[in-house]
Design an enzyme around this catalytic site. Structure first.
Site, PDB file in Angstrom:
ATOM      1  N   ASP A   1      50.421  40.724  43.766  1.00 34.82           N
ATOM      2  CA  ASP A   1      49.730  41.975  43.425  1.00 34.82           C
ATOM      3  C   ASP A   1      48.893  42.676  44.408  1.00 34.82           C
ATOM      4  OD1 ASP A   1      47.477  42.525  40.476  1.00 34.82           O
ATOM      5  OD2 ASP A   1      47.991  43.815  42.228  1.00 34.82           O
TER       6      ASP A   1
ATOM      7  N   ASP B   1      47.357  34.450  36.522  1.00 35.67           N
ATOM      8  CA  ASP B   1      46.816  35.289  37.741  1.00 35.67           C
ATOM      9  C   ASP B   1      45.598  34.794  38.309  1.00 35.67           C
ATOM     10  OD1 ASP B   1      46.249  38.756  37.671  1.00 35.67           O
ATOM     11  OD2 ASP B   1      46.234  37.328  39.596  1.00 35.67           O
TER      12      ASP B   1
ATOM     13  N   LYS C   1      43.931  34.210  33.077  1.00 46.37           N
ATOM     14  CA  LYS C   1      43.276  34.366  34.643  1.00 46.37           C
ATOM     15  C   LYS C   1      43.113  32.671  34.760  1.00 46.37           C
ATOM     16  CE  LYS C   1      43.030  38.711  35.028  1.00 46.37           C
ATOM     17  NZ  LYS C   1      43.708  39.350  36.232  1.00 46.37           N
TER      18      LYS C   1
ATOM     19  N   LYS D   1      52.037  48.084  40.759  1.00 45.46           N
ATOM     20  CA  LYS D   1      51.098  48.894  39.968  1.00 45.46           C
ATOM     21  C   LYS D   1      50.888  50.602  40.720  1.00 45.46           C
ATOM     22  CE  LYS D   1      47.787  45.210  38.840  1.00 45.46           C
ATOM     23  NZ  LYS D   1      46.353  44.729  38.675  1.00 45.46           N
TER      24      LYS D   1
ATOM     25  N   GLU E   1      50.309  34.430  39.912  1.00 51.16           N
ATOM     26  CA  GLU E   1      50.038  35.957  40.523  1.00 51.16           C
ATOM     27  C   GLU E   1      48.971  35.832  41.544  1.00 51.16           C
ATOM     28  OE1 GLU E   1      49.268  38.910  37.658  1.00 51.16           O
ATOM     29  OE2 GLU E   1      48.904  40.315  38.951  1.00 51.16           O
TER      30      GLU E   1
END
Ligand SMILES: O=C(O)CCC(=O)C1=CC=C[C@@H](O)[C@@H]1C(=O)O
Ligand SMILES: [Mg+2]
Length: 368
Positions: free
Chosen positions: A238, A188, A163, A262, A213
């Protein structure tokens, strides 16, 4: 599909360690396990993956319970379906609320595959016998990051996702890269940046990341296209991709070079397949994202990731990554960086009834 009963199990479990992002920290995970049973007594399992608060998308466990109970199940009662894709089409009359829709639609896909005596992976067009596993490191100190990475590399994960945000990016990643010069690493950002951070993001190009991301806001499809022109590192989207049209627009505009699919975020396996098929035709690699979810959703992710276009290791880590004990049996394990695609009918995992009972805080039943 001759449905007789739909049962919701609201469950809650503490994570083994806090999952920290700049948007907040997840210490406990609430979830919704959906069991749909037909008049022959065959059951399919799904999972609602919205969080307890709307930090990731606008949905929560409570909004999902409301939508499932008061909108989606009444729709199914009024308009019985013969195939999970018909449920996905039926739910199009409901705006957004994708995670609530996916909770029901994925359970119907599991039931459908079980009735056909087919593994879910085959029922949706999967071709792989194993899927590549990556894992997420979500901490706020380099010390903890290096400790977790050492553990996960030893467990054989094929890629590490960390992250980042403007307070934790270049130095954090450079330290990891120094310790692991060849490890596949992705970052991300969960929309932590704006185009004003262009120089910060360009600096990451020298760290040989697989991708960055969701650097910008979910609605910044145009801005991501401008950013991608400036970056060497591929952008992966995402939160920006909630349906097929978002994926097509992002690809056509050059807003990304990779898409994280997802199941919950896009409303179910039917839409996830549509996005996969489009990206596969347009040579856009995809990978299967996770939602800090329980084993039912993870099992659906394994089936999805068995499709040919899932060429990048996904967030498909083992049950033990987050949980002392998962609600499925057997649990999901990762060996040599892969997890096996089940060959038994449906999702290929049974419910651990004892663990489900221990973690259930409420149940709601619906006769159809
Ligand atoms: O489930 C996993 O293994 C990882 C989940 C994960 O990284 C995420 C789940 C939900 C929101 C985010 O923090 C993050 C993501 O954006 O992919
Ligand atoms: Mg993400």
């Amino acid at each position: 599909m001759n449905l007789a009963l739909i049962e919701l199990f609201i469950i809650e479990m503490p994570l083994k360690s806090p999952f920290i992002t700049h948007l907040g920290t997840v210490r406990d995970r609430e979830g919704i396990i959906v069991k749909v049973t037909d008049n022959d007594g065959v059951s399919g399992m799904g999972e609602g993956v919205a969080f307890s608060t709307p930090w990731y998308t606008e949905e929560t466990v409570k909004t999902s319970i409301h939508m499932i109970s008061d909108v989606l199940i009444p729709l199914l009662k009024k308009h019985p379906v013969n195939h999970p894709e018909e449920a996905a089409a039926l739910f199009q009359s409901v705006r957004r609320n994708n995670m609530a829709k996916a909770a029901i639609e994925t359970a119907l896909w599991d039931l459908y595959a079980k009735k056909k005596g087919q593994p879910l992976s085959k029922a949706i067009g999967g071709t792989r016998e194993v899927v590549a596993s990556g894992v997420v490191v979500a901490v706020d100190s380099i010390k903890n990051a290096l400790k977790q990475i050492e553990e996960y590399v030893a467990e054989g994960y094929q890629r590490i996702k960390v992250k980042i945000n403007p307070q934790q990016d270049y130095e954090f990643l450079a330290e990891i890269r120094k310790c692991y010069p060849d490890l596949p690493i992705m970052a991300d950002a969960n929309s932590a940046y704006t185009l004003r951070d262009l120089d910060r993001l360009k600096a990451l190009d020298e760290l040989n990341l697989m991708m960055i991301e969701q650097p910008l806001s979910p609605n910044d499809i145009i801005q991501h296209a401008a950013l991608q022109k400036e970056l060497q590192t591929p952008i992966c989207l995402d939160e920006s991709i909630v349906n097929f049209e978002d994926a097509r627009n992002a690809v056509e505009l050059g807003s990304c070079k990779v898409i994280n699919i997802k199941v919950g975020r896009v409303g179910g396996l039917t839409e996830a397949k549509r996005i996969h098929d489009y990206c596969f035709q347009h040579n856009i690699p995809v990978w299967c994202g996770g939602m800090i979810e329980f084993g039912i959703s993870r099992a659906h992710n394994i089936a999805l990731a068995s499709m040919p276009g899932f060429s990048i290791p996904g967030d498909i880590s083992s049950s033990s990554r987050f949980w002392e004990e998962d609600i499925i049996a057997p649990e999901i394990t990762v060996e040599n960086g892969v997890t096996q695609v089940p060959t038994s009918p449906g999702i290929g995992f049974k419910i651990n009834e004892k663990r489900l009972k221990e973690t259930t805080t409420a149940t709601i039943d619906f006769q159809l």
